[in-house]
Design a protein around this motif. Sequence first.
Motif, short mmCIF file in Angstrom:
data_model
loop_
_atom_site.label_atom_id
_atom_site.label_comp_id
_atom_site.label_asym_id
_atom_site.label_seq_id
_atom_site.Cartn_x
_atom_site.Cartn_y
_atom_site.Cartn_z
N VAL A 151 61.10 -44.41 9.10
CA VAL A 151 61.50 -43.34 9.06
C VAL A 151 59.94 -42.61 8.70
N GLY A 152 59.73 -41.23 9.14
CA GLY A 152 57.61 -41.27 8.41
C GLY A 152 57.94 -39.54 9.09
N TYR A 153 56.99 -39.08 8.13
CA TYR A 153 55.74 -37.27 9.56
C TYR A 153 54.77 -37.84 9.44
N ASP A 154 54.31 -37.56 10.51
CA ASP A 154 52.85 -37.42 11.16
C ASP A 154 51.97 -35.67 11.16
N ASP A 155 51.43 -35.96 10.84
CA ASP A 155 50.56 -34.33 10.92
C ASP A 155 49.33 -34.98 10.63
N TRP A 214 46.84 -33.48 7.37
CA TRP A 214 46.56 -33.81 6.30
C TRP A 214 46.65 -35.46 6.30
N GLY A 215 47.25 -36.10 7.04
CA GLY A 215 47.83 -37.44 7.70
C GLY A 215 49.57 -37.77 8.08
N ARG A 216 48.95 -38.60 7.44
CA ARG A 216 50.73 -39.42 7.72
C ARG A 216 51.38 -40.69 6.93
N PHE A 217 53.05 -40.35 6.74
CA PHE A 217 53.35 -41.56 5.75
C PHE A 217 55.05 -41.66 6.21
N GLN A 218 54.87 -42.81 6.19
CA GLN A 218 56.36 -43.01 6.92
C GLN A 218 56.51 -44.68 5.39
N VAL A 219 57.95 -44.79 5.85
CA VAL A 219 58.80 -45.76 4.86
C VAL A 219 59.86 -46.47 5.71
N TYR A 252 64.70 -60.52 2.78
CA TYR A 252 64.89 -58.45 3.02
C TYR A 252 63.18 -58.05 2.48
N SER A 253 62.86 -57.25 3.54
CA SER A 253 61.31 -56.60 3.20
C SER A 253 61.87 -54.88 2.85
N ILE A 254 60.94 -54.56 1.92
CA ILE A 254 60.40 -53.24 1.76
C ILE A 254 59.39 -52.32 1.83
N GLY A 255 59.03 -51.30 2.39
CA GLY A 255 57.51 -51.11 1.96
C GLY A 255 57.28 -49.10 2.83
N VAL A 256 56.24 -49.05 1.88
CA VAL A 256 55.37 -47.85 2.32
C VAL A 256 54.29 -48.02 3.22
N GLY A 257 53.73 -47.01 3.98
CA GLY A 257 52.53 -47.11 4.40
C GLY A 257 51.85 -45.71 4.46
N GLY A 258 51.09 -45.80 4.83
CA GLY A 258 50.11 -43.78 4.79
C GLY A 258 49.02 -44.18 4.77
N ASN A 259 48.19 -43.02 5.38
CA ASN A 259 47.01 -42.29 5.81
C ASN A 259 46.44 -40.10 4.87
N LEU A 260 45.97 -40.57 4.36
CA LEU A 260 45.64 -39.09 4.00
C LEU A 260 44.29 -38.42 4.35
N ASN A 261 43.95 -38.17 4.71
CA ASN A 261 42.65 -36.83 5.44
C ASN A 261 41.65 -36.63 4.72
N LEU A 262 40.46 -36.55 4.36
CA LEU A 262 40.12 -35.90 3.21
C LEU A 262 39.11 -34.90 4.03
N PRO A 263 39.06 -33.35 4.16
CA PRO A 263 38.56 -32.84 4.73
C PRO A 263 37.22 -32.06 4.33
N VAL A 264 36.97 -32.16 2.48
CA VAL A 264 35.78 -32.15 1.95
C VAL A 264 34.54 -33.06 2.10
N ALA A 289 46.94 -46.95 3.22
CA ALA A 289 47.47 -48.06 3.04
C ALA A 289 48.68 -48.56 2.85
N GLU A 290 49.00 -49.77 2.78
CA GLU A 290 50.11 -50.20 2.93
C GLU A 290 50.86 -51.08 1.44
N ALA A 291 51.95 -50.99 1.83
CA ALA A 291 52.50 -51.62 -0.25
C ALA A 291 53.70 -52.04 0.84
N SER A 292 54.10 -53.17 0.06
CA SER A 292 55.04 -54.04 0.57
C SER A 292 55.87 -54.74 -0.54
N TYR A 293 57.59 -54.46 -0.51
CA TYR A 293 58.26 -56.64 -1.42
C TYR A 293 59.10 -56.98 -0.58
N ALA A 294 58.57 -58.47 -0.76
CA ALA A 294 59.55 -58.70 0.03
C ALA A 294 60.36 -59.67 -0.39
#
Length: 417
Positions: free
Chosen positions: A226-230, A235-240, A260-272, A280-285
Amino acid sequence: MFIRAILLGAGAVFLGVSTASAAYLPMSKGEAVEYVKVCTAFGPGFFYIPGTDTCLKISGQIRADYWFAQAPSNATGKRNISQTQFRTNARIRFDARTQTDWGMLRSFFELQAESNAGAATHDTFQVRQAYLQFGGLTAGYAWSPYAFYDPNYQAEFFAPYFGEQGRRNLISYTAQFDKAYATLSIEDGRDHRANASVYGNNVVVNGVTVAGGVGGAQMPDIVGVVGYDDNKNGWGRFQVMGALHQNRSATAGYSTKYGYSIGVGGNLNLPVLEGAYIAAEASYADGAVKYLGVGGSQPNGSSTLGFGGVDAYITNGTIHDLDSAKGFAVQGEAGLNVTKSLQAILFGGYLHFDAPRIASKITDNFNYYVVGGQVNYTVVKGFIAGAEVWYQNKDPEGLNSKTVDAVGAGVRLRRTF
């Protein structure tokens, strides 16, 4: 003189007859030629396949890589380790799209050819991706939706990196809710095995020799995201993400272990800052360590320290039980445009792997980290020259283990079209 007169006369008669005959030949208007038309519905580079309403884009790249990777600090037989390597990689992509009443129908096909004397197979030719999409459905050989860093970023030329890597055989469906999305993917579990041979090979447990090996697949991996993409507007995108994986021994009587494995991933745009971003992406398995990038070969092929490991092991107590390997990994990068032609990127990753074997063998536990930097200069449109340096360190936790580290550097010349 007489013969010359005869030849000239015959030629005049022939020309006269030819001209007269030509005057009576039927004249037809040239048939209309159907020229290739540009298709603007799906972005630049597409054109209509003549006689159809399908738009096609052909693209690709050729890369020439040259790098040096130091032999591991405590390696034996260093003279047998190739520290300088050359590699050439070529890719071509075919992207065909048709707009239908039920949504877009798409087929994507990417071929890759590579020459690398340092690889097990010197020259390879393979399908890198091959899938179809219809609305929210994706079927074929494509990136797992679990992966965020690998298909979207993964700036590394040569340095190893962690996380879910590569493509998988799958069938998935994505539901789009404006900028939010949810994906359910059914994937071939064999693509997610940390190694082809698992659970130990002919190991001894309580005085009994037990043949190791992985059993046949009974169920596929189940992946949910599940995620959100902008990214397009802000600003960017985020997903679980999460995945369920089955471990099954080839030996009769063993228990089946689910990982099993669970994780999060996302990016952040920096307009400045121009072109600045963080991803970045991070996971535990637990029993599904291929989602951390453990097992098999590294995509970049330059790691000299190894990524060995499997999903489950025979335990010390009984030959009928399996114990899961566990770990977690974090991988990321940050980049910005120094000038319109020069881009700079910093990257780094950390992996902890915990897989105790039976008592007669040292443990496979280790910590592994990589840090590095990269610059890319666009010489002309479509031609990029890049350079990379990195440091990698593997710190095993087993008996008589020693820290192993290495440094590397290389350049890449790339032409895209």
